[in-house]
Design a protein around this motif. Structure first.
Motif, PDB file in Angstrom:
ATOM      1  N   GLY A 150      75.266 -47.130-103.591  1.00 12.25           N
ATOM      2  CA  GLY A 150      75.464 -47.975-104.903  1.00 12.25           C
ATOM      3  C   GLY A 150      76.528 -46.743-105.955  1.00 12.25           C
ATOM      4  O   GLY A 150      77.309 -45.913-104.835  1.00 12.25           O
ATOM      5  N   PHE A 151      76.447 -46.695-107.068  1.00 18.26           N
ATOM      6  CA  PHE A 151      77.542 -46.119-107.396  1.00 18.26           C
ATOM      7  C   PHE A 151      76.569 -44.838-109.257  1.00 18.26           C
ATOM      8  O   PHE A 151      75.830 -45.867-109.238  1.00 18.26           O
ATOM      9  N   VAL A 152      77.575 -43.822-109.033  1.00 22.06           N
ATOM     10  CA  VAL A 152      76.394 -43.207-109.944  1.00 22.06           C
ATOM     11  C   VAL A 152      77.345 -42.577-111.165  1.00 22.06           C
ATOM     12  O   VAL A 152      78.608 -42.803-110.365  1.00 22.06           O
ATOM     13  N   ASP A 153      77.521 -42.053-112.305  1.00 24.11           N
ATOM     14  CA  ASP A 153      77.607 -41.454-112.756  1.00 24.11           C
ATOM     15  C   ASP A 153      78.148 -39.915-112.890  1.00 24.11           C
ATOM     16  O   ASP A 153      76.812 -39.692-112.440  1.00 24.11           O
ATOM     17  N   VAL A 218      81.421 -42.161-108.564  1.00 21.91           N
ATOM     18  CA  VAL A 218      80.438 -41.065-107.350  1.00 21.91           C
ATOM     19  C   VAL A 218      80.103 -42.939-106.855  1.00 21.91           C
ATOM     20  O   VAL A 218      78.768 -42.980-107.076  1.00 21.91           O
ATOM     21  N   PHE A 219      80.458 -42.836-105.219  1.00 18.92           N
ATOM     22  CA  PHE A 219      79.517 -43.671-105.028  1.00 18.92           C
ATOM     23  C   PHE A 219      78.841 -42.961-103.893  1.00 18.92           C
ATOM     24  O   PHE A 219      78.643 -42.057-102.987  1.00 18.92           O
ATOM     25  N   THR A 220      77.183 -43.805-104.207  1.00 20.47           N
ATOM     26  CA  THR A 220      75.823 -42.497-103.346  1.00 20.47           C
ATOM     27  C   THR A 220      75.659 -43.472-102.248  1.00 20.47           C
ATOM     28  O   THR A 220      75.577 -44.601-101.912  1.00 20.47           O
ATOM     29  N   ILE A 221      74.649 -42.331-101.394  1.00 28.01           N
ATOM     30  CA  ILE A 221      74.422 -43.234-100.104  1.00 28.01           C
ATOM     31  C   ILE A 221      72.801 -42.486-100.489  1.00 28.01           C
ATOM     32  O   ILE A 221      72.924 -40.866-100.507  1.00 28.01           O
ATOM     33  N   ARG A 222      72.025 -43.345-100.417  1.00 31.98           N
ATOM     34  CA  ARG A 222      70.218 -42.298-101.133  1.00 31.98           C
ATOM     35  C   ARG A 222      69.611 -43.168 -99.155  1.00 31.98           C
ATOM     36  O   ARG A 222      69.269 -43.176 -99.202  1.00 31.98           O
ATOM     37  N   PRO A 223      69.462 -42.067 -98.379  1.00 28.35           N
ATOM     38  CA  PRO A 223      69.024 -42.121 -96.807  1.00 28.35           C
ATOM     39  C   PRO A 223      67.595 -42.982 -96.703  1.00 28.35           C
ATOM     40  O   PRO A 223      66.713 -42.032 -97.533  1.00 28.35           O
ATOM     41  N   THR A 224      67.598 -43.932 -96.330  1.00 28.41           N
ATOM     42  CA  THR A 224      66.471 -44.202 -95.983  1.00 28.41           C
ATOM     43  C   THR A 224      65.325 -43.020 -95.038  1.00 28.41           C
ATOM     44  O   THR A 224      64.327 -42.719 -95.922  1.00 28.41           O
ATOM     45  N   GLN A 225      65.983 -41.983 -94.337  1.00 27.47           N
ATOM     46  CA  GLN A 225      64.947 -40.910 -93.761  1.00 27.47           C
ATOM     47  C   GLN A 225      65.947 -39.415 -94.125  1.00 27.47           C
ATOM     48  O   GLN A 225      66.623 -39.553 -93.794  1.00 27.47           O
ATOM     49  N   LEU A 226      65.196 -38.616 -94.996  1.00 27.96           N
ATOM     50  CA  LEU A 226      66.180 -37.465 -94.989  1.00 27.96           C
ATOM     51  C   LEU A 226      65.436 -36.254 -93.468  1.00 27.96           C
ATOM     52  O   LEU A 226      64.850 -35.881 -93.383  1.00 27.96           O
TER      53      LEU A 226
END
Length: 229
Positions: A150-153, A218-226
């Protein structure tokens, strides 16, 4: 925020991964003409559920970022058609030449589609065609999904949604998805690409509005598993 998922995108990335190009380094920016974005350059970060950056050990190496689109909706599942497929190294920034995708989106976008994700919304003019740009990150080595993209500010850490509209319009109303409410208060001045900001306005209540002053994106990646790589 609800994130659409699709197994079809994985098939597409396996075929298209080698077509991507590396993004050049540069300042985080978006070019604006008549209020619409013509290109976007953004840094890439791995984040947690609060949109905060996670330990660098959790980051993958080379990435493939895939950008399909959702016609006639903001929330939902995208199809197989891809606007961009981008290969990045850990040092690269994301660079999207949005103006190059506009001719295809004029044909692929759609008027407001009926469904649970759009019940309660009003689009004026009703003949307006629009689409949300999907964001899907993959590990270039394993070709496995990395998690939610996704994108975030970069300042407020609020979620942003990249959209395309084929004309000036308004999209208003409220829609309930699962146990969350999304208030649409969107005014678009002309055809083109725009970011929408998703601002929390109470417990499980969010407001969507057009971004009028482009923040650091910012293009962000929220990992499925950290798990450290």
């Amino acid at each position: 925020m609800r994130q659409a998922r699709t197994g079809l995108v994985l098939m597409a990335v396996l075929l298209a991964a080698m077509l991507g190009g590396c993004a050049p380094p540069g300042a985080v920016r978006g070019s604006v003409a008549d209020g619409a974005l013509s290109e976007l350059i953004a840094s890439v970060e791995y984040i947690d559920d609060d949109n905060q950056v996670v330990d660098p050990r959790f980051q993958a190496g080379h990435l493939v970022l895939v950008f399909p689109y959702i016609p006639g909706r903001i929330f939902g599942t995208p199809g197989n058609d891809l606007l961009f497929t981008v290969l990045l190294t850990p040092e690269d920034r994301l660079h999207l030449e949005l103006s190059r995708a506009e001719p295809g989106l004029r044909a692929g976008a759609a008027t407001l589609q009926a469904g649970a994700e759009t019940t309660g919304l009003s689009l004026r003019p009703a003949r307006t065609r629009f689409a949300r740009i999907g964001t899907f990150p993959f590990d270039a080595k394993t070709r496995q999904p990395l998690g939610a993209g996704g994108f975030v500010d970069g300042g407020t850490r609020e979620n942003l949604v990249l959209m395309y509209f084929d004309r000036a319009c308004t999209l208003t109303g409220e829609v309930a998805i699962d146990d969350e409410t999304y208030v649409h208060d969107i005014s678009i001045p002309a055809a083109g690409f725009y970011f929408l900001r998703i601002r929390q306005d109470g417990p499980r209540r969010y407001v969507l509005q057009r971004v009028t002053a482009l923040p650091p994106v910012v293009f962000t990646i929220r990992p499925t598993q950290l798990q450290p790589t």
